[in-house]
Write a protein that holds these residues in place. Sequence first.
Motif, mmCIF file in Angstrom:
data_model
loop_
_atom_site.group_PDB
_atom_site.id
_atom_site.type_symbol
_atom_site.label_atom_id
_atom_site.label_comp_id
_atom_site.label_asym_id
_atom_site.label_seq_id
_atom_site.Cartn_x
_atom_site.Cartn_y
_atom_site.Cartn_z
ATOM 1 N N GLU A 154 0.815 -1.212 0.000
ATOM 2 C CA GLU A 154 0.000 0.000 0.000
ATOM 3 C C GLU A 154 0.852 1.268 0.000
ATOM 4 O OE1 GLU A 154 -3.170 2.205 2.939
ATOM 5 O OE2 GLU A 154 -3.172 0.021 2.865
ATOM 6 N N ASP A 155 1.917 1.283 0.771
ATOM 7 C CA ASP A 155 2.709 2.498 0.932
ATOM 8 C C ASP A 155 4.041 2.517 0.193
ATOM 9 O OD1 ASP A 155 3.690 0.499 2.569
ATOM 10 O OD2 ASP A 155 4.255 1.856 4.187
ATOM 11 N N LEU A 156 4.377 1.431 -0.505
ATOM 12 C CA LEU A 156 5.658 1.399 -1.204
ATOM 13 C C LEU A 156 5.698 0.283 -2.233
ATOM 14 C CD1 LEU A 156 7.474 -1.212 -0.023
ATOM 15 C CD2 LEU A 156 7.564 0.276 1.956
ATOM 16 N N VAL A 157 6.672 0.386 -3.121
ATOM 17 C CA VAL A 157 6.962 -0.671 -4.085
ATOM 18 C C VAL A 157 8.402 -1.110 -3.836
ATOM 19 C CG1 VAL A 157 7.293 -1.217 -6.529
ATOM 20 C CG2 VAL A 157 5.336 0.154 -5.812
ATOM 21 N N VAL A 158 8.591 -2.415 -3.728
ATOM 22 C CA VAL A 158 9.922 -2.985 -3.580
ATOM 23 C C VAL A 158 10.453 -3.254 -4.980
ATOM 24 C CG1 VAL A 158 11.300 -4.877 -2.638
ATOM 25 C CG2 VAL A 158 9.270 -4.073 -1.394
ATOM 26 N N LEU A 159 11.667 -2.771 -5.238
ATOM 27 C CA LEU A 159 12.313 -2.938 -6.530
ATOM 28 C C LEU A 159 13.664 -3.627 -6.321
ATOM 29 C CD1 LEU A 159 11.483 0.692 -7.221
ATOM 30 C CD2 LEU A 159 10.796 -1.046 -8.855
ATOM 31 N N ALA A 160 14.265 -4.060 -7.401
ATOM 32 C CA ALA A 160 15.615 -4.625 -7.359
ATOM 33 C C ALA A 160 16.445 -3.955 -8.441
ATOM 34 C CB ALA A 160 15.579 -6.135 -7.575
ATOM 35 N N ASP A 161 17.694 -3.640 -8.107
ATOM 36 C CA ASP A 161 18.602 -3.063 -9.093
ATOM 37 C C ASP A 161 19.069 -4.178 -10.036
ATOM 38 O OD1 ASP A 161 20.852 -4.423 -7.977
ATOM 39 O OD2 ASP A 161 21.568 -2.647 -6.910
ATOM 40 N N PRO A 162 19.870 -3.880 -11.045
ATOM 41 C CA PRO A 162 20.263 -4.907 -12.020
ATOM 42 C C PRO A 162 20.986 -6.128 -11.439
ATOM 43 C CG PRO A 162 20.613 -2.757 -12.962
ATOM 44 C CD PRO A 162 20.266 -2.542 -11.504
ATOM 45 N N GLU A 163 21.525 -6.024 -10.217
ATOM 46 C CA GLU A 163 22.163 -7.184 -9.586
ATOM 47 C C GLU A 163 21.278 -7.824 -8.520
ATOM 48 O OE1 GLU A 163 26.218 -7.191 -8.510
ATOM 49 O OE2 GLU A 163 26.862 -6.364 -10.429
ATOM 50 N N GLY A 164 20.027 -7.364 -8.420
ATOM 51 C CA GLY A 164 19.086 -7.983 -7.498
ATOM 52 C C GLY A 164 19.035 -7.386 -6.114
ATOM 53 N N ASN A 165 19.749 -6.294 -5.856
ATOM 54 C CA ASN A 165 19.702 -5.638 -4.555
ATOM 55 C C ASN A 165 18.385 -4.892 -4.403
ATOM 56 O OD1 ASN A 165 22.516 -6.252 -3.791
ATOM 57 N ND2 ASN A 165 22.977 -4.928 -5.535
ATOM 58 N N GLU A 166 17.648 -5.200 -3.337
ATOM 59 C CA GLU A 166 16.342 -4.592 -3.142
ATOM 60 C C GLU A 166 16.456 -3.145 -2.662
ATOM 61 O OE1 GLU A 166 17.131 -7.496 -1.459
ATOM 62 O OE2 GLU A 166 15.878 -8.997 -2.425
ATOM 63 N N PHE A 167 15.500 -2.349 -3.075
ATOM 64 C CA PHE A 167 15.313 -1.000 -2.550
ATOM 65 C C PHE A 167 13.838 -0.676 -2.700
ATOM 66 C CE2 PHE A 167 16.249 -0.466 -7.026
ATOM 67 C CZ PHE A 167 15.496 0.615 -7.459
ATOM 68 N N CYS A 168 13.383 0.370 -2.006
ATOM 69 C CA CYS A 168 11.958 0.688 -2.012
ATOM 70 C C CYS A 168 11.732 2.104 -2.538
ATOM 71 C CB CYS A 168 11.378 0.592 -0.605
ATOM 72 S SG CYS A 168 11.412 -1.072 0.074
ATOM 73 N N LEU A 169 10.647 2.263 -3.257
ATOM 74 C CA LEU A 169 10.142 3.563 -3.627
ATOM 75 C C LEU A 169 8.883 3.765 -2.774
ATOM 76 C CD1 LEU A 169 10.357 6.114 -5.371
ATOM 77 C CD2 LEU A 169 8.917 4.945 -7.067
ATOM 78 N N VAL A 170 8.936 4.761 -1.895
ATOM 79 C CA VAL A 170 7.887 4.976 -0.898
ATOM 80 C C VAL A 170 6.907 6.016 -1.413
ATOM 81 C CG1 VAL A 170 7.424 5.647 1.487
ATOM 82 C CG2 VAL A 170 9.524 4.388 0.922
ATOM 83 N N ARG A 171 5.631 5.714 -1.279
ATOM 84 C CA ARG A 171 4.581 6.672 -1.658
ATOM 85 C C ARG A 171 4.453 7.724 -0.577
ATOM 86 N NH1 ARG A 171 2.051 1.838 -3.355
ATOM 87 N NH2 ARG A 171 1.496 1.891 -5.555
#
Length: 132
Positions: free
Chosen positions: A110-127
């Motif tokens: 609901e409040d964010l999207v979990v993404l992965a960079d080209p090597e699979g490291n996760e990061f979040c984009l928070v609404r």
Amino acid sequence: MARIRDLVIDCRHPAPLARFWAAVLEDYRVAPYDEAELARLRAIGVDDPEDDPSVLLEPRAGGRPRIFFTAVPEPKSVKNRVHLDLDADDFAAELDRLAGLGAAQVAEHEDLVVLADPEGNEFCLVRDPATG
């Protein structure tokens, strides 16, 4: 009191991953290679900055934290223990931009999207709740 000096991200290919993150983060750039840095690389047997085993991403205005992308031999195998949370003025446009840079969507909440960079490291984009 301690302060954050550097953030170090282990990876397989530092140069392209550093370029990815330089494109993601508006206030960062890949540190330029001056003659002294090129000589240091040659001294350790590296003739091309593309093969640099530790690439520096620096804040454009100076300061900290700096971000190093450091080559390690093993691939990423489990979820990150530490990750970055990002925000943007236009969440939807930024999500599209990140995908265009090579980020992959891992999960949506609901409040964010979990993404992965080209090597699979996760990061979040928070609404931002105020802007959606």
